[in-house]
Motif scaffolding. Structure first.
Motif, mmCIF file in Angstrom:
data_model
loop_
_atom_site.group_PDB
_atom_site.id
_atom_site.type_symbol
_atom_site.label_atom_id
_atom_site.label_comp_id
_atom_site.label_asym_id
_atom_site.label_seq_id
_atom_site.Cartn_x
_atom_site.Cartn_y
_atom_site.Cartn_z
ATOM 1 N N GLY A 45 -30.112 -57.253 -24.664
ATOM 2 C CA GLY A 45 -30.709 -57.998 -23.287
ATOM 3 C C GLY A 45 -30.105 -56.977 -21.845
ATOM 4 N N TRP A 46 -30.661 -57.435 -20.935
ATOM 5 C CA TRP A 46 -30.282 -56.806 -19.660
ATOM 6 C C TRP A 46 -29.036 -57.310 -18.899
ATOM 7 N N VAL A 47 -28.232 -56.209 -18.468
ATOM 8 C CA VAL A 47 -27.017 -56.324 -17.679
ATOM 9 C C VAL A 47 -27.306 -55.348 -16.224
ATOM 10 N N ALA A 48 -26.786 -55.826 -15.337
ATOM 11 C CA ALA A 48 -26.710 -55.216 -14.052
ATOM 12 C C ALA A 48 -25.797 -53.908 -13.958
ATOM 13 N N GLY A 106 -25.481 -62.175 -26.487
ATOM 14 C CA GLY A 106 -26.702 -61.575 -25.612
ATOM 15 C C GLY A 106 -26.350 -61.666 -24.187
ATOM 16 N N PHE A 107 -27.397 -61.010 -23.412
ATOM 17 C CA PHE A 107 -27.073 -61.022 -21.902
ATOM 18 C C PHE A 107 -28.650 -61.673 -21.346
ATOM 19 N N VAL A 108 -29.086 -61.022 -20.374
ATOM 20 C CA VAL A 108 -30.444 -61.619 -19.934
ATOM 21 C C VAL A 108 -31.443 -61.125 -20.705
ATOM 22 N N ARG A 109 -32.389 -61.994 -21.213
ATOM 23 C CA ARG A 109 -33.563 -61.727 -21.972
ATOM 24 C C ARG A 109 -34.776 -62.259 -21.565
ATOM 25 N N ASN A 110 -35.459 -61.607 -20.751
ATOM 26 C CA ASN A 110 -36.724 -61.967 -20.320
ATOM 27 C C ASN A 110 -37.734 -60.998 -20.620
ATOM 28 N N TRP A 111 -37.940 -60.992 -22.065
ATOM 29 C CA TRP A 111 -38.755 -59.958 -22.737
ATOM 30 C C TRP A 111 -40.108 -59.936 -22.208
ATOM 31 N N GLN A 112 -40.525 -58.765 -21.926
ATOM 32 C CA GLN A 112 -41.851 -58.718 -21.306
ATOM 33 C C GLN A 112 -42.814 -57.707 -22.627
ATOM 34 N N ILE A 139 -19.164 -53.996 -21.278
ATOM 35 C CA ILE A 139 -20.064 -54.666 -22.222
ATOM 36 C C ILE A 139 -19.029 -55.515 -23.115
ATOM 37 N N ASN A 140 -18.895 -56.791 -23.190
ATOM 38 C CA ASN A 140 -18.149 -57.583 -24.081
ATOM 39 C C ASN A 140 -19.036 -57.815 -25.515
ATOM 40 N N THR A 141 -18.447 -57.557 -26.520
ATOM 41 C CA THR A 141 -19.135 -57.875 -27.791
ATOM 42 C C THR A 141 -18.145 -58.599 -28.921
ATOM 43 N N PRO A 142 -18.744 -59.432 -29.222
ATOM 44 C CA PRO A 142 -18.411 -60.071 -30.467
ATOM 45 C C PRO A 142 -17.865 -59.339 -31.380
#
Length: 250
Positions: free
Chosen positions: A124-127, A205-211, A138-141
């Motif tokens: 997803g998206w990060v600023a 995940g992060f922001v996920r507004n898939w186009q 970026i934090n990752t499990p």
């Protein structure tokens, strides 16, 4: 040899097309129709993508197969896979905009459980930071996670301003998702797809507004109707300029 115009009398009208008008007609009309059909075929393709996407949302996730054959058949299929994220070859896809804010898409390789293969997951998206050179943290499990998402097959038609030297060097920030380049740049076995992490998934995940490209179906249909309209207009203009009313004898 001198070319003469053909004239045809129809009641009180004469059909007398000029050679120039006829030449423009036979060139423009087929061209406009061809362009209209091209836009129409693009709209149909996007509609098929939209239909496949909608079906994937309603269907249960498929297990990611060991071998991916006929990649086009896997586009926008919902799949599931379990594994560990490997951040060594994580990349940030630049120039991604969300709510008018510039940022990045985070793509992290996932080591598939009980397999030697890895698959890229678009989390997803990060600023972006205050400046373009300030990269986000970026934090990752670290634990094993279940990933559910849609299959994306990156395009091979890529326009980039990066030089050959820049492309040959490893960089955490990429301008385009070039799968062939990525596979050649890493020492791990990568599948030729990207999984776009489902919006409901909690797998880091992060922001996920898939186009989807299918969102522009109406635009392509509008262009198609426009070109078909030009073809009809060309015929009407040709007829208007070619048909003359006979003068009544005095």
């Amino acid at each position: 040899m001198r070319m003469t115009q053909k004239q045809f009398r129809i009641s009180s009208y004469t059909f007398c097309p000029s050679w120039l008008g006829f030449l423009v007609l036979i060139i423009c009309v087929p061209l406009f129709i061809k362009l209209g059909l091209w836009q129409y075929s693009k709209a149909k393709l996007k509609q098929e993508i939209q239909t496949s996407y909608n079906a994937s949302l309603d269907n249960a996730a498929l297990n990611l197969p060991t071998k991916l054959e006929k990649l086009d058949e896997w586009k926008y299929k919902k799949v599931k896979v379990k594994g560990h994220y490997e951040t060594k070859y994580q990349i940030l896809l630049d120039n991604q905009v969300e709510d008018s804010r510039a940022g990045f898409h985070v793509l992290t390789p996932l080591k598939i459980e009980n397999r030697a293969d890895y698959v890229l997951v678009n989390r997803g998206w990060v600023a972006g930071g205050a400046t373009h050179t300030d990269l986000p943290v970026i934090n990752t499990p670290e634990e094993a996670i279940d990933v559910v998402g849609l299959v994306w097959v990156p395009s091979k038609k890529i326009f980039t301003l990066e030089s050959t030297v820049e492309k040959s060097q490893w960089n955490a920030v990429w301008q385009n998702m070039d799968m062939e380049r990525f596979q050649k740049s890493v020492t791990i076995s990568m599948l030729p797809i990207v999984i776009k992490l489902d919006a409901k998934s909690n797998a880091g995940g992060f922001v996920r507004n898939w186009q989807l490209p299918a969102e522009k179906i109406a635009t392509n249909m509008g262009y198609a109707y426009q070109w078909f309209g030009f073809a009809i207009a060309s015929i009407m203009i040709f007829l208007y300029t070619s048909i003359k009313k006979n003068k009544q004898p005095t």
